[in-house]
Scaffold this active site. Structure first.
Site, short mmCIF file in Angstrom:
data_model
loop_
_atom_site.label_atom_id
_atom_site.label_comp_id
_atom_site.label_asym_id
_atom_site.label_seq_id
_atom_site.Cartn_x
_atom_site.Cartn_y
_atom_site.Cartn_z
CG ASP A 264 4.43 -8.10 10.50
OD1 ASP A 264 5.13 -9.13 10.62
OD2 ASP A 264 4.44 -7.41 9.47
CE LYS B 116 9.80 -5.27 6.65
NZ LYS B 116 9.73 -3.87 6.26
CG ASP C 138 7.78 -8.24 7.11
OD1 ASP C 138 6.94 -7.89 7.96
OD2 ASP C 138 7.84 -7.72 5.97
NE ARG C 139 6.37 -3.82 9.06
CZ ARG C 139 6.12 -2.55 8.82
NH1 ARG C 139 5.84 -1.72 9.82
NH2 ARG C 139 6.11 -2.08 7.59
CD GLU D 103 13.02 -1.30 6.47
OE1 GLU D 103 13.30 -1.04 5.29
OE2 GLU D 103 11.92 -1.77 6.82
CB SER E 63 8.94 0.38 10.08
OG SER E 63 9.80 -0.23 9.13
CB SER F 216 3.05 -6.00 5.53
OG SER F 216 4.02 -5.96 6.55
CG HIS F 217 2.24 -3.22 9.00
ND1 HIS F 217 3.01 -3.25 7.87
CD2 HIS F 217 1.89 -1.93 9.17
CE1 HIS F 217 3.14 -2.03 7.38
NE2 HIS F 217 2.46 -1.21 8.15
NE ARG G 8 1.64 -3.83 1.68
CZ ARG G 8 2.42 -3.52 2.71
NH1 ARG G 8 2.12 -2.47 3.47
NH2 ARG G 8 3.50 -4.22 2.99
CG ASP H 61 4.39 -9.90 6.16
OD1 ASP H 61 4.43 -9.18 7.18
OD2 ASP H 61 5.11 -9.71 5.17
#
Length: 564
Positions: free
Chosen positions: A280, A379, A284-285, A366, A368, A114-115, A24, A282
């Site tokens: 989020d 996730k 996964d959250r 997790e 997060s 991600s986020h 990243r 992508d």
């Protein structure tokens, strides 16, 4: 027909070391001449690219379409047999994991940070997943990194760009290209996991008394939420918001927590909505939030584990439970009551994947805002939201005379298991020098045992907290025997409370220090105490954590960037 393979001379770039979530950096870094090409070539050099089938997708952030075309050029030149690509370069991280597994691909390249915020002045990322659908383990990412340090050339085939908006088969040079519907395979997966009819019946029968709002935060999950909530479950259009995926996430920060998902929180509170959820960038959250009821990720995974028997996928039983080390111990209590094996692992979904592949883990999470199961190896934000809806629908079927929502489920859970008051303080983009001094102080306390048996008094609550130990968490993987050290400093107190400090490297600028605070209160404390405000329940412990670490002094911050 032969295709000319060109070799382009290049030189290494410093710092192309992928973490657990890939490489990243700022978009402008990836846009440097040869930078992205070097890293993609390094991926292909580190795997058996010749004859491979790979999945390509991502969260649709800025610079994604161009990077897909770059992967086509380099992949075809390296002998990749087939590329399966999400339409418009879109595949949520969970959807990509599913596609890798379903199509028996050799791996996948995911374009996501991600986020983290997106757009020309924000972040981009490239992540490699292996054939089980999960993030590449360290032996793979280390190999990629070593190649980036010595790379001198990359190979390309120049052909007409592939139209990523057209579903179907085509070719790029000698490579077969399949553009797939980004959403369909994932919806089919979830329909095989959850009781969609039970959920639909409950939502339709309680359309006025139990309303739903999903906020996509202009990330990748918008199209998935629409397909599931509106098209499949028949909810009204008003049940979703910010569900158009945008390259810059609408200028927002696509991180589903109380700070950045305020667009959800405000509407839920203003309109008295019983069930709110967000995901989020992508996908996964997730965050679960109803009127006056925020569910911590630690409580969320514990409740899903406790109610797993009502989800069809788990009818055959749950193999085991797990959490990342900083996550509260709420899920441990569920495992103990149900006689299940449970694990405490370092932060990073790959550690869960090893346990899943060995058949020893079903549900994990997790703190997060990541929750998931062994249906894939990432996730899965939408999965967690659907798990909650399945559980709520089942709970209401069991209690037809009482409407069971988020608050009621939390209350029932605390009455049985007690409550782990839990919060996380994030100090983002702080001085690396200050962060390292904080870590050095704690490491020194571990070496010298200077904190042992020391008692600290909170000035505001008058509570005493006596330290019993300070350790640096390490983990020996029970499957492959690998050892992960220096995973975070853990301060334990004599009442069972604990404080965890971790340095995080998933941002693209500066250091991030995370402070995790947990205080357990047993069910005997009673409903009033168990339902108390989190900030009040943790106030004294947080004061002590800041005092013993000299955090404010080292980081030069009076307040955290984010509190969850």
């Amino acid at each position: 027909m032969g295709y000319q393979i060109k070799e382009i001379s290049t030189k290494p770039f410093d710092g192309q070391k992928p973490g657990t979530s890939g490489l990243r950096k700022r978009v402008k870094v990836f846009q440097q001449e040869h930078y992205t090409e070097n890293f993609i070539q390094a991926i292909f050099d580190s795997i058996k690219a010749d004859g491979a089938t790979l999945v390509i997708g991502g969260d649709g952030r800025y610079f994604s379409p161009e990077t897909v075309q770059t992967i086509l050029k380099i992949g075809s030149a390296n002998g990749v047999k087939k590329l399966i690509i999400g339409k418009d370069s879109i595949l949520s991280t969970p959807a990509a994991s599913n596609v890798i597994r379903k199509y028996k691909a050799d791996g996948g390249i995911l374009l996501t940070a991600s986020h983290n915020p997106g757009g020309p002045n924000n972040d981009f990322g490239i992540k490699y997943n292996v054939s089980n659908g999960g993030p590449a383990p360290e032996n793979v990412t280390n190999k990629i990194y070593e190649i980036t340090k010595t790379i001198q050339k990359y190979k390309v085939i120049e052909a007409d760009p592939v139209d990523l908006s057209v579903i179907g088969e085509t070719k790029y040079g000698p490579t077969e290209v399949l553009i797939i519907d980004s959403v369909a395979d994932y919806v089919e997966l979830l329909q095989g996991i959850f009781d969609f009819q039970l959920i639909k019946d409950f939502l339709q029968n309680n359309a006025e008394s139990f309303r739903i709002l999903f906020d996509g935060l202009h990330g990748v999950t918008g199209p998935y939420a629409r397909a599931i909530l509106v098209d499949t479950l028949g909810l009204p259009e008003a049940s979703i918001q910010n569900c158009v995926a945008l390259p810059d996430f609408g200028g927002g920060h696509p991180d589903p927590n109380l700070t950045y998902a305020h667009s959800l929180v405000e509407v839920v509170e203003a309109r008295n909505i019983q069930f709110g959820a967000a995901s989020d960038g992508d996908g996964d959250r997730n965050m679960i939030y109803g009127k006056g009821a925020f569910v911590t990720p630690s409580d969320s995974v514990a409740i899903i584990a406790d109610w797993a028997h009502v989800i069809p996928y788990f009818k055959g039983g749950v193999k085991g439970l797990a959490r990342s080390m900083p996550t509260s111990k709420a899920i441990d209590l569920v495992a103990q009551k149900k006689g299940l094996e449970y694990f405490e692992v370092p932060t990073g979904w790959k550690f869960f994947g090893n346990l899943m592949d060995a058949g020893r883990l079903s549900i994990c999470g997790e703190e997060s805002f990541g929750t998931g199961s062994d249906h894939i190896r990432e996730k899965d934000g939408i999965w967690a939201i659907m798990a909650w809806l399945n559980i709520i629908a089942a709970a209401n079927k069991e209690s037809p005379n009482e409407l069971i929502g988020i608050k009621e489920l939390l209350k029932k859970h605390y009455a049985v298991y007690g409550r782990s008051f839990f919060s996380r303080y994030d100090y983002e983009e702080v001085s690396s020098e200050g962060a390292n001094k904080l870590v050095a102080l704690l490491d020194g306390a571990i070496t010298s045992s200077s904190f042992a048996n020391k008692t600290y008094k909170s000035k505001s609550t008058n509570q005493d907290f006596t330290i019993t130990s300070v350790t640096n968490f390490s983990y020996t993987d029970p499957i492959d025997g690998s050892v992960s050290k220096n995973q975070g400093q853990v301060v334990l107190f004599d009442d069972g409370s604990r404080v965890v400090f971790r340095l995080s490297g998933t941002g693209s600028a500066g250091a991030t220090v995370r402070l995790y605070v947990e205080r357990y209160v047993g069910p005997e404390a009673g409903e009033k105490v168990l339902a108390g405000d989190t900030a009040e329940g943790l106030k004294g412990l947080i004061e002590v954590a800041l005092e013993i670490s000299n955090l404010k002094e080292f980081l030069g911050r009076d307040e955290p960037t984010v509190i969850t």
